[in-house]
Design an enzyme around this catalytic site. Structure first.
Site: not given
Length: 419
Positions: A149, A151
């Site tokens: 995912h 950051k």
């Protein structure tokens, strides 16, 4: 849908986790709430399809079990659910779905009562990343693909509900955020629909705002804030071994319970089959204005960051920065194999100093250099030279480069020839 509720099925009966307490005599007492589906006196296996489509002539039954250590089990009378709610509407429920929602509501209410108004859960430090710009091969050897995912360059935060129903929102270093009422208000609403024991792990963030501004907003005591809470993980204090992919499934189900949230969001996940796919996602995230990417071992447990422990089940991918800094001193590492290995000391324009690890020197060279380099030789050949340093980011508090590694001197210098 069944996976969104805490607990498990046994002999076609779904039981929520036991809520334990202590009697006046000091014995352990356990309270368990259960759901079963009946059709003509037969207990049916509970399936996900029952949450979207009613089964003909089936009713759901809710009952509780209570027992004290070394005592007999007492089973309550059943509460029968014969129809769903909001029939004909978008949020309509089936008989089984409504029974589970009713049971969860009773479970949460009982959990709050047993924790007591003055019994607060301790802060559990969030899981920290061990690997930087390295993805362990073991991540791709598991049966389930790693999870990636974006950051966000925000402030780490963990949320949980306390025994009195209030929301505790705290930092990586277990410091309570006293403001952020906009987020806490929505968290309180969310916890009405979910397991009150769950911790939500994420970042306080506002897109394209600098970290220093975000940190200031997060630590302000004022009630109002523009920040949002981006949740990327969840955990239970008594189920830390639950694998990451299972936690992500539960997190998705948590957010399905209340979809009209403004300041709280679930971070979108992507599965990758190899390192190239992860790196392409990192590049895409950076183009979208994010800091980089986080890669999670899908089967990894939740490992809290006690004593600054960094979990080997997490990796961070982000571009390195570099700049020249003035070399003013040298020292050695403080522990382990770094003890006796040379480190460079650089200085910022504001006179703040920071330590830099030589990137291209072996440990043998670093040991020899520290042992043989004298202050006189250092002053003659190295003091005041510009050292190229690559680093992850600048500390928002001090401006010092973090994870700094020396690439080399701006002018060609072979430090090993000096000694």
């Amino acid at each position: 849908m069944l996976s969104q509720f805490p607990g498990q099925c046994s002999n076609n009966v779904f039981c929520f986790p036991p809520i334990e307490s202590e009697t006046k005599n000091g014995k352990k007492a356990s309270w368990i709430i259960c759901v079963q589906v009946m059709q003509h006196n037969t207990i049916l296996p509970i399936t996900d399809e029952m949450f979207s489509t009613d089964v003909k002539d089936a009713v759901a039954e809710i009952f509780t079990k209570f027992f004290v250590e070394e005592g007999a089990v007492r089973i309550s009378k059943t509460t029968r659910v014969t129809e769903g709610k909001n029939l004909g509407k978008k949020n309509a429920t089936t008989v089984v779905h409504q029974a589970f929602k009713d049971a969860l509501s009773k479970y949460n209410r009982h959990a709050r009562q047993k924790r007591g108004a003055h019994t607060n859960r301790g802060m559990i430090p969030p899981m920290l990343v061990k690997y930087f710009n390295i993805i362990p091969k073991t991540f791709f050897e598991e049966e389930t693909d790693p999870i990636v995912h974006g950051k966000r360059n925000g402030v780490r935060a963990v949320a949980c509900q306390q025994g009195d129903g209030s929301i505790l929102l705290y930092s990586r270093t277990e410091k309570e955020f006293l403001g952020l009422d906009n987020i806490k208000k929505e968290l309180k609403q969310l916890y009405l629909f979910i397991d009150v024991r769950v911790y939500l792990d994420g970042e306080l963030y506002l897109h394209r705002k600098p970290l220093q501004w975000i940190a200031g907003q997060a630590n302000a005591k004022a009630d109002s804030s523009e920040l949002h809470f981006y949740v990327f993980d969840c955990f239970w204090s008594d189920q830390l071994q639950m694998p990451s992919n299972k936690r992500q499934q539960l997190l998705t189900n948590i957010f399905k319970q209340k979809e009209d949230l403004t300041f709280i969001h679930q971070v979108e996940n992507f599965s990758v089959k190899n390192e190239d796919e992860a790196l392409r996602l990192k590049t895409q995230f950076i183009k979208e204005g994010y800091e980089g990417a986080i890669v999670r071992n899908a089967n990894g447990p939740y490992e809290p960051g006690y004593n600054n422990y960094h979990s080997p089940h997490l990796a961070k991918l982000k571009p390195l920065l570099d700049a020249e800094f003035i070399l003013v001193d040298y020292t050695q590492g403080k522990k382990g194999k770094d003890l006796g290995a040379i480190l460079w000391v650089c200085e910022l324009p504001n006179k703040k100093r920071f330590v830099v690890t030589p990137k291209h020197l072996t440990y043998a060279d670093r040991y020899a250099l520290f042992q043989k380099l004298t202050p006189a030789l250092f002053k003659k050949h190295l003091y005041g030279k510009e050292l190229t340093v690559e680093y992850a980011e600048l500390s928002p508090k001090t401006g010092i480069p973090l994870q700094a590694r020396a690439v080399g001197f701006r002018e060609p210098i072979n430090v090993l020839e000096i000694i």
